[in-house]
Design a protein around this motif. Structure first.
Motif, PDB file in Angstrom:
ATOM      1  N   ALA A 130      65.850  54.738   7.879  1.00 33.42           N
ATOM      2  CA  ALA A 130      66.028  53.480   8.622  1.00 33.42           C
ATOM      3  C   ALA A 130      67.478  53.024   8.649  1.00 33.42           C
ATOM      4  CB  ALA A 130      65.175  52.379   7.981  1.00 33.42           C
ATOM      5  N   SER A 131      68.342  53.698   7.907  1.00 38.40           N
ATOM      6  CA  SER A 131      69.658  53.161   7.581  1.00 38.40           C
ATOM      7  C   SER A 131      70.463  52.733   8.804  1.00 38.40           C
ATOM      8  CB  SER A 131      70.440  54.213   6.802  1.00 38.40           C
ATOM      9  OG  SER A 131      71.673  53.685   6.346  1.00 38.40           O
ATOM     10  N   ARG A 132      70.823  51.454   8.829  1.00 42.13           N
ATOM     11  CA  ARG A 132      71.738  50.866   9.825  1.00 42.13           C
ATOM     12  C   ARG A 132      71.217  50.958  11.256  1.00 42.13           C
ATOM     13  NH1 ARG A 132      77.620  53.181   7.581  1.00 42.13           N
ATOM     14  NH2 ARG A 132      77.652  51.962   5.656  1.00 42.13           N
ATOM     15  N   LYS A 133      69.950  51.285  11.439  1.00 39.51           N
ATOM     16  CA  LYS A 133      69.470  51.568  12.790  1.00 39.51           C
ATOM     17  C   LYS A 133      69.333  50.308  13.625  1.00 39.51           C
ATOM     18  CE  LYS A 133      67.668  56.203  12.243  1.00 39.51           C
ATOM     19  NZ  LYS A 133      66.507  57.097  12.091  1.00 39.51           N
ATOM     20  N   ARG A 134      69.192  50.563  14.929  1.00 40.46           N
ATOM     21  CA  ARG A 134      69.225  49.503  15.925  1.00 40.46           C
ATOM     22  C   ARG A 134      68.171  48.430  15.662  1.00 40.46           C
ATOM     23  NH1 ARG A 134      68.682  52.728  20.808  1.00 40.46           N
ATOM     24  NH2 ARG A 134      66.484  52.611  20.280  1.00 40.46           N
ATOM     25  N   PHE A 135      66.983  48.823  15.194  1.00 41.56           N
ATOM     26  CA  PHE A 135      65.923  47.833  14.984  1.00 41.56           C
ATOM     27  C   PHE A 135      66.315  46.819  13.913  1.00 41.56           C
ATOM     28  CE2 PHE A 135      64.686  50.602  11.500  1.00 41.56           C
ATOM     29  CZ  PHE A 135      63.999  49.797  10.601  1.00 41.56           C
ATOM     30  N   LEU A 136      67.104  47.247  12.920  1.00 37.31           N
ATOM     31  CA  LEU A 136      67.577  46.296  11.905  1.00 37.31           C
ATOM     32  C   LEU A 136      68.558  45.310  12.521  1.00 37.31           C
ATOM     33  CD1 LEU A 136      68.061  48.676   8.860  1.00 37.31           C
ATOM     34  CD2 LEU A 136      66.197  47.052   9.254  1.00 37.31           C
ATOM     35  N   GLY A 137      69.406  45.796  13.425  1.00 37.14           N
ATOM     36  CA  GLY A 137      70.301  44.892  14.151  1.00 37.14           C
ATOM     37  C   GLY A 137      69.520  43.851  14.919  1.00 37.14           C
ATOM     38  N   GLY A 152      67.976  38.063  15.470  1.00 33.14           N
ATOM     39  CA  GLY A 152      67.049  37.045  15.935  1.00 33.14           C
ATOM     40  C   GLY A 152      66.905  37.125  17.445  1.00 33.14           C
ATOM     41  N   PRO A 153      66.111  36.210  18.031  1.00 29.53           N
ATOM     42  CA  PRO A 153      65.780  36.331  19.449  1.00 29.53           C
ATOM     43  C   PRO A 153      66.973  36.197  20.394  1.00 29.53           C
ATOM     44  CG  PRO A 153      64.807  34.339  18.475  1.00 29.53           C
ATOM     45  CD  PRO A 153      65.426  35.114  17.365  1.00 29.53           C
ATOM     46  N   GLU A 154      67.963  35.399  20.050  1.00 29.91           N
ATOM     47  CA  GLU A 154      69.056  35.120  20.987  1.00 29.91           C
ATOM     48  C   GLU A 154      70.368  35.809  20.643  1.00 29.91           C
ATOM     49  OE1 GLU A 154      68.347  33.482  23.692  1.00 29.91           O
ATOM     50  OE2 GLU A 154      66.329  33.064  22.955  1.00 29.91           O
ATOM     51  N   GLY A 155      70.546  36.140  19.365  1.00 30.34           N
ATOM     52  CA  GLY A 155      71.884  36.537  18.908  1.00 30.34           C
ATOM     53  C   GLY A 155      72.247  37.967  19.236  1.00 30.34           C
ATOM     54  N   ALA A 156      73.526  38.288  19.012  1.00 31.34           N
ATOM     55  CA  ALA A 156      74.005  39.667  19.169  1.00 31.34           C
ATOM     56  C   ALA A 156      73.772  40.398  17.846  1.00 31.34           C
ATOM     57  CB  ALA A 156      75.486  39.660  19.503  1.00 31.34           C
ATOM     58  N   PRO A 157      73.306  41.656  17.896  1.00 32.81           N
ATOM     59  CA  PRO A 157      73.094  42.396  16.648  1.00 32.81           C
ATOM     60  C   PRO A 157      74.408  42.607  15.905  1.00 32.81           C
ATOM     61  CG  PRO A 157      72.087  43.522  18.524  1.00 32.81           C
ATOM     62  CD  PRO A 157      72.937  42.424  19.079  1.00 32.81           C
ATOM     63  N   PRO A 158      74.388  42.496  14.570  1.00 38.36           N
ATOM     64  CA  PRO A 158      75.598  42.806  13.814  1.00 38.36           C
ATOM     65  C   PRO A 158      75.916  44.296  13.932  1.00 38.36           C
ATOM     66  CG  PRO A 158      73.747  42.514  12.324  1.00 38.36           C
ATOM     67  CD  PRO A 158      73.255  42.162  13.691  1.00 38.36           C
ATOM     68  N   PRO A 159      77.201  44.666  13.782  1.00 38.60           N
ATOM     69  CA  PRO A 159      77.547  46.092  13.863  1.00 38.60           C
ATOM     70  C   PRO A 159      76.840  46.900  12.776  1.00 38.60           C
ATOM     71  CG  PRO A 159      79.445  44.770  13.179  1.00 38.60           C
ATOM     72  CD  PRO A 159      78.372  43.818  13.558  1.00 38.60           C
ATOM     73  N   ALA A 160      76.760  48.214  13.008  1.00 46.32           N
ATOM     74  CA  ALA A 160      75.974  49.090  12.134  1.00 46.32           C
ATOM     75  C   ALA A 160      76.339  48.924  10.662  1.00 46.32           C
ATOM     76  CB  ALA A 160      76.164  50.545  12.570  1.00 46.32           C
ATOM     77  N   ARG A 161      77.624  48.830  10.369  1.00 42.98           N
ATOM     78  CA  ARG A 161      78.027  48.811   8.957  1.00 42.98           C
ATOM     79  C   ARG A 161      77.773  47.472   8.292  1.00 42.98           C
ATOM     80  NH1 ARG A 161      83.739  51.332   8.316  1.00 42.98           N
ATOM     81  NH2 ARG A 161      83.195  51.138   6.125  1.00 42.98           N
ATOM     82  N   GLU A 162      77.250  46.508   9.033  1.00 39.78           N
ATOM     83  CA  GLU A 162      76.841  45.225   8.429  1.00 39.78           C
ATOM     84  C   GLU A 162      75.319  45.149   8.273  1.00 39.78           C
ATOM     85  OE1 GLU A 162      78.720  41.930  10.459  1.00 39.78           O
ATOM     86  OE2 GLU A 162      80.651  42.973  10.443  1.00 39.78           O
TER      87      GLU A 162
END
Length: 306
Positions: A222-229, A234-244
């Motif tokens: 699962a590491s750093r994958k898009r679904f975690l972003g 949340g519903p409105e925000g931009a996903p944090p970059p992979a390393r966050e």
């Protein structure tokens, strides 16, 4: 659930009494979260040894990015990237997994000391892969895969993702068994993020028991994958970059370990190494809930147990 019996063990690899931690070394210029950082052999070997020092039980070495839209690297270049790193780590006593879809790379990596072949296509990308693995007697990770991700997601449409992934994995495992790989050497991987949206990945994590029901140890990557972003944004925000996404990754590692996963594959090892140990301690506490005084077997202190 008795975590060890549910977790299973893989012939040809050490038997861990908890969920194992597989650290990632991408010897690529273009991987989605750490591309280019460990691109030369010396840096890659050093990074792999660092991951072991941080608590990795295995190190997964790959020379080809599988992020959506990535173009395939040619065979000679993949060999040039991967084999020296495998040899360098194996010579230091590290349990090395080779992350490749090419039979030739798997064969040369095994000859260089790799202990495990991790093929994201489950042997579908290269018809020579399963015969090579069977001939070598190597453990083999069979991932759920619906095709290359060039040009975006492939067939990421599901009526019931858990049932479909389990059924497709079962069929693929049967094909690998028919190809001569021993059942005790097969690991299955739900392929989080491959032809899957965030809700699919979360559903698979919520129902790991269904994948354990296939009768083989389960690897969760699962590491750093898009679904975690997506979860973190949340519903409105931009996903944090992979390393966050490493804290979120460690949370998945704890959940996967608790559910009975055999191993988790991660870029940042330390937090996950801690997470799987906490999950193990909680499971042991459940088993020892009625032990007078709550003393662990052997009377070891937490410091000694690490």
């Amino acid at each position: 659930m008795s975590n060890h019996s549910a977790r299973g063990r893989v012939a040809g690899l050490p038997a861990w009494d908890r969920c194992a931690v597989m650290g990632v070394v991408n010897v690529t210029p273009d991987s989605f979260s750490d591309g280019g950082r460990w691109f030369d052999t010396t840096a890659a070997v050093k990074h792999g040894l660092h991951l072991v020092a941080q608590g990795a039980d295995l190190v997964d070495v790959g020379g080809e990015s599988t992020r959506p839209g990535a173009t395939r690297v040619d065979e000679a270049e993949e060999l040039r990237r991967v084999v020296p790193v495998v040899r360098g780590l194996a010579s230091e006593g590290v349990a090395v997994s080779v992350d490749t879809m090419r039979a030739s790379v798997a064969a040369q990596a095994l000859a260089a000391g790799a202990a495990l072949v991790n093929d994201v296509s489950g042997g579908l990308a290269d018809p020579a892969m399963v015969p090579v693995v069977a001939e070598a007697g190597a453990p083999f990770v069979v991932m759920h895969w619906r095709g290359f991700l060039q040009g975006g997601a492939v067939q990421g449409v599901y009526e019931d993702v858990v049932t479909e992934v389990a059924d497709e994995l079962r069929a693929r495992v049967e094909a690998v068994l028919d190809g001569g790989v021993a059942p005790e050497r097969i690991v299955v991987d739900p392929g989080l993020g491959f032809s899957k949206e965030a809700e699919h990945d979360l559903a698979l994590l919520a129902h790991l028991d269904r994948l354990l029901g296939l009768g083989h140890p389960v690897l969760v990557a699962a590491s750093r994958k898009r679904f975690l972003g997506r979860v973190l944004a949340g519903p409105e925000g931009a996903p944090p970059p992979a390393r966050e996404r490493d804290a979120a990754t460690a949370a998945v590692s704890a959940l996967a370990a608790h559910a009975g996963a055999w191993a988790v594959r991660v870029h940042e090892v330390r937090a996950t190494a801690d997470a799987v140990r906490v999950a193990q301690a909680v499971e042991e506490a459940r088993g020892h809930a009625h032990t007078p005084g709550g003393i662990t077997p052997g009377g070891s202190t937490p410091e000694e147990a690490r």
